[in-house]
Design a protein around this motif. Structure first.
Motif, PDB file in Angstrom:
ATOM      1  N   ASP A   1       0.902  -1.211  -0.154  1.00  0.00           N
ATOM      2  CA  ASP A   1      -0.025  -0.182   0.036  1.00  0.00           C
ATOM      3  C   ASP A   1       0.897   1.258   0.019  1.00  0.00           C
ATOM      4  OD1 ASP A   1      -2.401  -1.689   0.105  1.00  0.00           O
ATOM      5  OD2 ASP A   1      -2.627  -1.366   2.193  1.00  0.00           O
ATOM      6  N   PRO A   2       0.319   2.343  -0.498  1.00  0.00           N
ATOM      7  CA  PRO A   2       1.103   3.579  -0.547  1.00  0.00           C
ATOM      8  C   PRO A   2       1.606   4.013   0.729  1.00  0.00           C
ATOM      9  CG  PRO A   2      -0.708   3.574  -1.875  1.00  0.00           C
ATOM     10  CD  PRO A   2      -0.684   2.294  -1.354  1.00  0.00           C
ATOM     11  N   GLY A   3       2.902   4.264   0.852  1.00  0.00           N
ATOM     12  CA  GLY A   3       3.216   4.795   2.301  1.00  0.00           C
ATOM     13  C   GLY A   3       3.630   3.865   3.448  1.00  0.00           C
ATOM     14  N   GLU A   4       3.426   2.567   2.857  1.00  0.00           N
ATOM     15  CA  GLU A   4       3.993   1.428   3.938  1.00  0.00           C
ATOM     16  C   GLU A   4       5.316   1.547   4.156  1.00  0.00           C
ATOM     17  OE1 GLU A   4       1.721  -2.807   4.182  1.00  0.00           O
ATOM     18  OE2 GLU A   4       2.483  -2.216   2.345  1.00  0.00           O
ATOM     19  N   THR A   5       5.601   1.242   5.605  1.00  0.00           N
ATOM     20  CA  THR A   5       7.050   1.233   5.911  1.00  0.00           C
ATOM     21  C   THR A   5       7.500  -0.244   6.128  1.00  0.00           C
ATOM     22  OG1 THR A   5       6.323   1.416   8.205  1.00  0.00           O
ATOM     23  CG2 THR A   5       6.671   3.589   7.072  1.00  0.00           C
ATOM     24  N   ALA A   6       8.918  -0.287   5.917  1.00  0.00           N
ATOM     25  CA  ALA A   6       9.630  -1.486   6.274  1.00  0.00           C
ATOM     26  C   ALA A   6      10.912  -1.451   6.746  1.00  0.00           C
ATOM     27  CB  ALA A   6       9.870  -2.189   4.825  1.00  0.00           C
TER      28      ALA A   6
ATOM     29  N   LEU B   1      14.886  -2.234  -0.759  1.00  0.00           N
ATOM     30  CA  LEU B   1      13.395  -2.414  -0.654  1.00  0.00           C
ATOM     31  C   LEU B   1      12.575  -0.904  -0.744  1.00  0.00           C
ATOM     32  CD1 LEU B   1      13.195  -4.232   2.884  1.00  0.00           C
ATOM     33  CD2 LEU B   1      12.415  -5.071   0.784  1.00  0.00           C
ATOM     34  N   PHE B   2      13.670   0.131  -0.453  1.00  0.00           N
ATOM     35  CA  PHE B   2      13.063   1.611  -0.473  1.00  0.00           C
ATOM     36  C   PHE B   2      13.246   2.023  -1.997  1.00  0.00           C
ATOM     37  CE2 PHE B   2      14.900   0.765   3.799  1.00  0.00           C
ATOM     38  CZ  PHE B   2      13.761   0.447   4.567  1.00  0.00           C
ATOM     39  N   HIS B   3      11.857   2.789  -2.189  1.00  0.00           N
ATOM     40  CA  HIS B   3      11.657   3.611  -3.377  1.00  0.00           C
ATOM     41  C   HIS B   3      10.445   4.359  -3.223  1.00  0.00           C
ATOM     42  CE1 HIS B   3      10.091   4.047  -7.635  1.00  0.00           C
ATOM     43  NE2 HIS B   3      11.762   3.685  -7.964  1.00  0.00           N
ATOM     44  N   PRO B   4      10.546   5.408  -4.038  1.00  0.00           N
ATOM     45  CA  PRO B   4       9.159   6.244  -3.897  1.00  0.00           C
ATOM     46  C   PRO B   4       7.862   5.697  -4.135  1.00  0.00           C
ATOM     47  CG  PRO B   4      10.963   7.456  -5.124  1.00  0.00           C
ATOM     48  CD  PRO B   4      11.432   6.075  -4.959  1.00  0.00           C
ATOM     49  N   ASP B   5       7.847   4.555  -5.071  1.00  0.00           N
ATOM     50  CA  ASP B   5       6.844   3.857  -5.515  1.00  0.00           C
ATOM     51  C   ASP B   5       6.712   2.337  -4.523  1.00  0.00           C
ATOM     52  OD1 ASP B   5       5.833   5.678  -7.299  1.00  0.00           O
ATOM     53  OD2 ASP B   5       7.167   4.941  -8.835  1.00  0.00           O
ATOM     54  N   GLY B   6       7.828   2.367  -3.537  1.00  0.00           N
ATOM     55  CA  GLY B   6       7.646   1.079  -2.797  1.00  0.00           C
ATOM     56  C   GLY B   6       7.565   1.215  -1.621  1.00  0.00           C
ATOM     57  N   PHE B   7       8.235   0.435  -0.859  1.00  0.00           N
ATOM     58  CA  PHE B   7       8.374   0.741   0.838  1.00  0.00           C
ATOM     59  C   PHE B   7       9.148   2.032   1.087  1.00  0.00           C
ATOM     60  CE2 PHE B   7       8.025  -4.015   0.541  1.00  0.00           C
ATOM     61  CZ  PHE B   7       6.935  -4.179   1.176  1.00  0.00           C
ATOM     62  N   GLN B   8       8.585   2.541   2.123  1.00  0.00           N
ATOM     63  CA  GLN B   8       9.193   3.609   2.881  1.00  0.00           C
ATOM     64  C   GLN B   8       9.918   3.064   3.869  1.00  0.00           C
ATOM     65  OE1 GLN B   8       9.203   6.692   1.084  1.00  0.00           O
ATOM     66  NE2 GLN B   8       8.124   5.161  -0.185  1.00  0.00           N
TER      67      GLN B   8
ATOM     68  N   LYS C   1      10.298   0.640  18.654  1.00  0.00           N
ATOM     69  CA  LYS C   1      10.540   2.259  18.066  1.00  0.00           C
ATOM     70  C   LYS C   1      11.311   2.124  16.703  1.00  0.00           C
ATOM     71  CE  LYS C   1      11.715   4.218  22.509  1.00  0.00           C
ATOM     72  NZ  LYS C   1      12.589   4.759  23.473  1.00  0.00           N
ATOM     73  N   TYR C   2      11.728   0.786  16.157  1.00  0.00           N
ATOM     74  CA  TYR C   2      12.414   0.821  14.836  1.00  0.00           C
ATOM     75  C   TYR C   2      11.558  -0.107  13.875  1.00  0.00           C
ATOM     76  CZ  TYR C   2      16.565   2.673  16.817  1.00  0.00           C
ATOM     77  OH  TYR C   2      17.570   3.566  17.406  1.00  0.00           O
ATOM     78  N   VAL C   3      10.407  -0.583  14.266  1.00  0.00           N
ATOM     79  CA  VAL C   3       9.880  -1.689  13.416  1.00  0.00           C
ATOM     80  C   VAL C   3       8.861  -0.872  12.472  1.00  0.00           C
ATOM     81  CG1 VAL C   3       8.335  -3.551  13.330  1.00  0.00           C
ATOM     82  CG2 VAL C   3      10.249  -3.588  14.780  1.00  0.00           C
ATOM     83  N   GLY C   4       8.689  -1.135  11.238  1.00  0.00           N
ATOM     84  CA  GLY C   4       7.829  -0.543  10.343  1.00  0.00           C
ATOM     85  C   GLY C   4       6.539  -1.203  10.029  1.00  0.00           C
ATOM     86  N   ASP C   5       5.681  -1.069   9.126  1.00  0.00           N
ATOM     87  CA  ASP C   5       4.338  -2.042   8.614  1.00  0.00           C
ATOM     88  C   ASP C   5       4.720  -3.431   8.424  1.00  0.00           C
ATOM     89  OD1 ASP C   5       2.686   0.365   9.150  1.00  0.00           O
ATOM     90  OD2 ASP C   5       3.420   0.838   7.363  1.00  0.00           O
ATOM     91  N   ARG C   6       6.168  -3.528   7.926  1.00  0.00           N
ATOM     92  CA  ARG C   6       6.532  -5.063   7.551  1.00  0.00           C
ATOM     93  C   ARG C   6       7.991  -4.949   7.935  1.00  0.00           C
ATOM     94  NH1 ARG C   6       3.073  -7.174   3.223  1.00  0.00           N
ATOM     95  NH2 ARG C   6       1.569  -5.671   2.574  1.00  0.00           N
ATOM     96  N   ILE C   7       8.159  -6.324   8.347  1.00  0.00           N
ATOM     97  CA  ILE C   7       9.569  -6.652   8.982  1.00  0.00           C
ATOM     98  C   ILE C   7      10.034  -7.808   7.942  1.00  0.00           C
ATOM     99  CG2 ILE C   7      10.757  -7.666  10.624  1.00  0.00           C
ATOM    100  CD1 ILE C   7       8.751  -6.719  12.634  1.00  0.00           C
TER     101      ILE C   7
END
Length: 132
Positions: free
Chosen positions: A1-6, A29-36, A61-67
Motif C-alpha cells: 500500500d502507498p506509504g507502507e514502511t519496512a 526495499l525503499f523506493h518512492p513507489d515502494g516501501f518507505q 521504535k524501529y519496526v515498520g509496517d513490514r519486517i
C-alpha cells in the motif's frame, strides 16, 4: 500500500540485534513507489549508517509496517532469533500481528551487488504475494 514502511532486522555476532540501514537488503526495499523506511531507519539512511545495534526492548521504535528478518547461518544468532520470535515484545508488534513478517536467508538476501539486486526484483514480489 502507498506509504507502507519496512524494516530489516538481523541477529549477528551472537545475540546482537541490528536494524539495517544503508547496506544489504534494506536499501533495495525503499523506493518512492515502494516501501518507505520507518522514521528511525530513515535517520540511519540519512546518516549513511549501514546498520545499528539496538537492544531488544527498543525494537518497537524501529519496526515498520513490514519486517524483513534476515536469518543468520550462525547457531548462536539462530537461537537469539528464535528466542525473539517467541517473546511477548515480538508478538505485540503490529507487523507480526498482521502477518507482515518475511523470514529470508541472510546469506542470499543481504548483499549490495547488482546480481543480488536483480534477483530481488523477482524474488521480493513473490515473497510478499506468497505470504498473503
Amino acid at each position: 500500500d502507498p506509504g507502507e514502511t519496512a524494516t530489516v532486522l538481523t541477529f549477528d555476532h551472537g545475540k546482537r540485534l541490528y536494524v539495517m540501514g544503508c547496506t544489504g537488503l534494506s536499501p533495495a526495499l525503499f523506493h518512492p513507489d515502494g516501501f518507505q523506511p520507518h522514521q528511525q531507519v530513515k535517520e540511519l539512511l540519512q546518516a549513511g549508517n549501514g546498520y545499528k545495534e539496538i537492544p531488544i526492548d527498543q525494537l518497537p521504535k524501529y519496526v515498520g509496517d513490514r519486517i524483513f528478518l534476515l536469518l543468520s547461518d550462525k547457531p548462536d544468532s539462530q537461537m537469539a532469533t528464535m528466542k525473539l520470535m517467541n517473546s511477548d515484545i515480538w508478538k505485540d508488534l503490529k507487523a507480526v500481528q498482521n502477518n507482515h513478517v518475511y523470514l529470508v536467508d541472510a546469506t542470499k538476501w543481504n548483499y549490495n551487488d547488482a546480481f543480488t539486486r536483480e534477483k530481488l526484483l523477482g524474488a521480493l514480489p513473490r515473497l510478499i504475494i506468497t505470504a498473503k
